[in-house]
Write an enzyme that holds these catalytic residues in place. Structure first.
Site, mmCIF file in Angstrom:
data_model
loop_
_atom_site.group_PDB
_atom_site.id
_atom_site.type_symbol
_atom_site.label_atom_id
_atom_site.label_comp_id
_atom_site.label_asym_id
_atom_site.label_seq_id
_atom_site.Cartn_x
_atom_site.Cartn_y
_atom_site.Cartn_z
ATOM 1 N N LEU A 495 6.933 -15.544 5.480
ATOM 2 C CA LEU A 495 7.628 -14.655 4.544
ATOM 3 C C LEU A 495 6.990 -13.273 4.495
ATOM 4 O O LEU A 495 7.655 -12.286 4.221
ATOM 5 C CB LEU A 495 7.619 -15.264 3.138
ATOM 6 N N GLY A 496 5.701 -13.202 4.729
ATOM 7 C CA GLY A 496 5.000 -11.923 4.683
ATOM 8 C C GLY A 496 3.510 -12.153 4.715
ATOM 9 O O GLY A 496 3.018 -13.291 4.754
ATOM 10 N N GLY A 499 -2.884 -9.537 0.790
ATOM 11 C CA GLY A 499 -4.322 -9.371 0.885
ATOM 12 C C GLY A 499 -5.039 -10.678 1.161
ATOM 13 O O GLY A 499 -6.038 -10.716 1.857
ATOM 14 N N GLY A 501 -3.750 -13.349 2.777
ATOM 15 C CA GLY A 501 -3.369 -13.882 4.070
ATOM 16 C C GLY A 501 -1.868 -14.109 4.109
ATOM 17 O O GLY A 501 -1.129 -13.592 3.269
ATOM 18 N N PRO A 502 -1.377 -14.912 5.041
ATOM 19 C CA PRO A 502 0.065 -15.098 5.190
ATOM 20 C C PRO A 502 0.679 -15.967 4.100
ATOM 21 O O PRO A 502 0.020 -16.821 3.517
ATOM 22 C CB PRO A 502 0.187 -15.773 6.567
ATOM 23 N N VAL A 503 1.968 -15.723 3.832
ATOM 24 C CA VAL A 503 2.748 -16.525 2.884
ATOM 25 C C VAL A 503 3.921 -17.133 3.642
ATOM 26 O O VAL A 503 4.649 -16.422 4.341
ATOM 27 C CB VAL A 503 3.260 -15.670 1.708
ATOM 28 N N ASP A 616 -2.933 -4.131 -9.653
ATOM 29 C CA ASP A 616 -2.363 -3.963 -8.309
ATOM 30 C C ASP A 616 -0.839 -4.062 -8.359
ATOM 31 O O ASP A 616 -0.231 -4.742 -7.531
ATOM 32 C CB ASP A 616 -2.945 -4.999 -7.350
#
Length: 809
Positions: A495-496, A499, A501-503, A616
């Site tokens: 999915l993306g 910060g 790591g990958p999702v 953030d």
């Protein structure tokens, strides 16, 4: 061949200051304060200045000498020279002059009118009425580049010393020879310092970058012609980046109050940053004494030299490799060696398999953005960072592991037997407990605190995998189940990347869709942020906050499981003119999204049982559910306050450039008003449909915030709204939202409204005229008050170096 140019390097926003030759004018131009026309003579000590009195062109004398050079320097700091003309032919007194010849060349004359230096430009057509102009604006940044096909580079060159501006022994630029781009300083052609590999977000060899993923901090891009280009974006304030005669790169910021340049950071930072300090197969740790050690399986190549502190010859293997019968030693949190050979790969296990299958492969590493990195000859310039960095796997002979195992076998066997007996007893006891409660959680997809999924969601076994991490009341999943749900974390389910790591998107055995955030070992964030998110979000429940469903902690794996958001993140839907989902975001939906984000922030600041500052907030951290309701996510950087606390400070600034409030980015001070500032940026981005860190209005020379301020203050707010949704029918509401956004991004936290006031403004509960916002600090593309008190454009430069073209042959 070296060609001097008028250029300067900046750290956050570089400005190419050009001495622009305008040669196709139809009529003679009269001389202005920032120009020289043909035939006009500027005598020492006369100068010409850029329009806003930021830079001057004139003669200067370096310290401890009487020589005179023509150069460009800051008007408010004339000792800060950014370009030198006659670096090899200095004038011996102050009788010199500069003029523009009829053929368009800039010429330096001595007291006898003899030419001592010239630009020596040649043109294919006659020059008519040439004019030389000094500018205080330019393109978005100076570029350092390398063409991998021709080998040509655009480099920085240092002065010989502080007294002599001649080209010194140190140069700096972009290097792509080893396969991945990195910044390198060379000493007479030999590497002296390197930034480490560029992974698309940060340079892996600069430790500081792991602590703050600052979007737009650096950019390395390449094109089809083979050019790799490094740039740095714009930021408020005067900043220089200096390559000095000793090879150090120093970042300085202008202190307008004290009227001086303050040093921010210098590279190399310590001895271990010097290239190859410990030699081949040596590892450097600046916190240890001695700083150099041999990697496991290696010994000093020269024991006597090593003992005397001369580590240049490095280390050698104790046992030679035997292809097919080797293993890997894991070195954690490293600056990985030079000469990495990248190979994009979605999973780390593939790196190990490929390296084992190649007898020349002596080490590998994995970064989630680069993929696999392999080394085949030597490991040089390796450093231990301690808490951040990349894991390096070094290939060793099987004998290195066997002897180690044999020495401890007599300990391992009895311990293992005892542990196995205990585990059997515990397993039987817990199995009996689970059997009694099995029906309670059957087919639910989520288990109670302390339970753990197996690969079959209908069969549950209580386990305690969190030996190092206590994830408290959070429902627990097994790694095998999550791997199965995501098809072994396949790239198609990605999915993306954040910060952590990958999702990935996953589907449980019962059909429930989930989002799986897998903490990467190479992530700039780590255990602190992982636990922070667990603690914060597991205690929060609000319709505008993403819901955390569970977690997984097994061995090195640390994973968080969220509710799946089918419309992904706000930035994925909002930015990009070709994005089909963007057409769905009409004004009513955008207004609803703005209000929803505001309600989520209000809950964090005021209504939850914890007082939380997110720190953030940005479009990629706002997710959209199937009904386009916004949900704030990613609480890894959040801070919890108790009692009467309402602000804090930190030496570790984390967040994203372009969304950080000025007091936080510059001084580390944060409060609820820091989140209000980020929310203001979000409001303006949603209205404009453009990303703050990527937007620049060439016609007006304005940033996104500056563009909003200019158009609103001139009574033309509707022109700021994205063209596809701008409407006279909703103009009043749109302009009101722009004003609210501008109120939120004011420089002083005291001037910004609290979030409940912002929501009242948005909802119309405050019906009277809104307060008038002050001009934001980043209004005119980073404009600020100049040395003479006038508002002017901030520009940036380097010192003690010039831009050069070198032939790579």
């Amino acid at each position: 061949m070296t060609v001097p140019r008028i250029a300067q390097l900046l750290f956050h926003r570089s400005i190419f200051l050009l001495l622009l030759l305008i040669i196709q004018s139809a009529a003679c131009l009269s001389r202005e304060e920032d120009t020289i026309s043909a035939g006009v003579v500027i005598k020492d000590p006369q100068t010409i200045a850029s329009q806003n009195q930021i830079y001057k062109l004139g003669f200067f004398t370096p310290p401890n000498t009487t020589n005179r050079y023509l150069g460009i320097f800051f008007a408010f700091s004339q000792e800060t020279v950014v370009w030198v003309a006659n670096r090899y032919t200095p004038l011996k007194d102050s009788s010199g002059a500069v003029t523009l010849s009829r053929d368009g060349n800039l010429v330096i004359l001595d007291g006898t009118n003899r030419t001592v230096w010239s630009t020596n430009l040649t043109t294919t057509s006659p020059v008519v009425n040439p004019v030389a102009q000094i500018l205080d604006t330019g393109n978005l940044g100076m570029t350092l580049s390398m063409n991998v096909k021709t080998g040509k580079r655009v480099l920085l060159t240092a002065w010989k010393n502080a007294t002599d501006p001649g080209i010194g022994s140190f140069t700096g630029g972009l290097d792509v020879v080893s396969g991945t781009p990195q910044l390198v300083n060379w000493n007479e052609g030999r590497p002296y310092w390197r930034s480490g590999q560029w992974n698309g977000l940060i340079f892996l060899g600069i430790k500081l970058m792991f602590y703050a993923y600052l979007e737009g901090f650096n950019v390395v891009k390449n094109d089809s012609a083979g050019n790799f280009v490094y740039t740095t974006p714009q930021i408020n304030g005067f900043v220089t980046l200096t390559l000095n005669s000793s090879g150090s790169v120093t970042r300085k910021e202008w202190n307008g109050v004290e009227k001086r340049w303050d040093v921010v950071v210098t590279y190399p930072e310590n001895e271990c940053d010097v290239y190859g300090k410990c030699g081949p197969f040596g590892s450097c740790n600046a916190l240890e004494s001695p700083i150099c050690t041999c990697m496991r399986g290696f010994e000093p190549a020269n024991e006597d030299e090593w003992g005397r502190g001369n580590w240049s010859n490095g280390c050698r293997r104790r046992s030679q490799l035997r292809c097919g019968d080797d293993g890997f030693e894991r070195l954690r949190y490293m600056k990985v060696p030079d000469f990495a050979q990248p190979l994009p790969s979605g999973v780390q296990d593939e790196c190990r398999t490929r390296c084992l299958g190649n007898c020349s492969c002596i080490a590998y590493a994995y970064d989630s953005y680069i993929g696999c990195m392999f080394w085949s000859n030597t490991l040089i310039d390796t450093q231990e960072f301690g808490s951040v960095g990349v894991d390096l796997y070094v290939r060793l002979s099987a004998s290195e592991f066997g002897s180690h195992k044999g020495r401890k076998l007599y300990i391992i066997i009895p311990v293992t037997v005892s542990f196995a007996c205990i585990c059997i007893i515990i397993f039987i006891a817990r199995w009996l407990m689970v059997k009694r409660r099995g029906d309670k959680v059957k087919d639910t997809g989520i288990v109670e605190a302390g339970q753990m999924f197996t690969t079959d969601s209908t069969a549950i076994v209580l386990r305690n995998e969190a030996k190092e991490v206590n994830i408290g009341e959070l429902p627990k999943f097994t790694f095998e189940m999550l791997a199965k749900a995501t098809k072994r974390f396949h790239e198609d389910n990605l999915l993306g990347r954040g910060g952590f790591g990958p999702v990935y998107k996953g589907i449980l055995a019962n059909g429930k869709e989930i989002a799986v955030k897998r903490l990467s070992a190479e992530s700039g964030q780590g255990m602190q942020e992982f636990m922070n998110e667990v603690i914060v979000i597991s205690k929060l429940q609000h319709r505008n906050l993403v819901k955390l469903l569970g977690g997984c902690v097994e061995k090195e794996e640390k994973i968080l499981i969220y509710e799946y958001m089918p419309n992904k993140s706000l930035d994925a839907c909002l930015f990009g003119s070709t994005n089909p989902t963007k057409k769905l975001l009409d004004w009513n939906m955008r207004y609803s999204i703005i209000e929803g984000i505001g309600r989520g922030i209000l809950y964090l600041h005021r209504d939850s049982r914890l007082r939380i500052i997110h720190r953030d907030l940005k479009p990629s951290n706002v997710l959209l559910d199937q009904d386009w309701n916004p949900k704030i996510s990613d609480f890894g950087m959040a801070r919890i306050f108790g009692g009467n606390e309402d602000h804090g400070s930190t030496a570790r600034v984390v967040g994203t450039y372009g969304y950080m409030a000025p007091e936080y980015g510059m001084e580390g001070r944060f409060s609820e008003k820091s989140d209000v500032y980020s929310f203001g940026v979000l409001i303006l981005e949603i209205i404009k449909g453009k990303k703050n860190t990527r937007y620049f209005n060439d016609e007006l020379s304005l940033s996104l915030i500056g563009c909003a301020w200019k158009m609103w203050s001139e009574g033309n707010g509707l022109s700021f709204v994205e063209e596809g949704i701008a409407s006279r029918e909703t103009e009043e509401e749109m302009v009101r939202c722009i004003q609210i956004g501008l109120l939120c991004v004011q420089e002083s936290p005291n001037d910004r409204p609290v979030i409940q006031t912002v929501l009242s403004m948005l909802s119309g509960e405050i019906v009277e005229l809104l307060p008038l916002p002050k001009q934001p600090v980043f209004a005119e593309n980073g404009s600020t008050r100049g040395p003479n008190g006038s508002t002017q454009q901030n520009v940036y430069s380097n010192n003690e170096h010039t831009l050069s073209m070198l032939d790579g042959s």
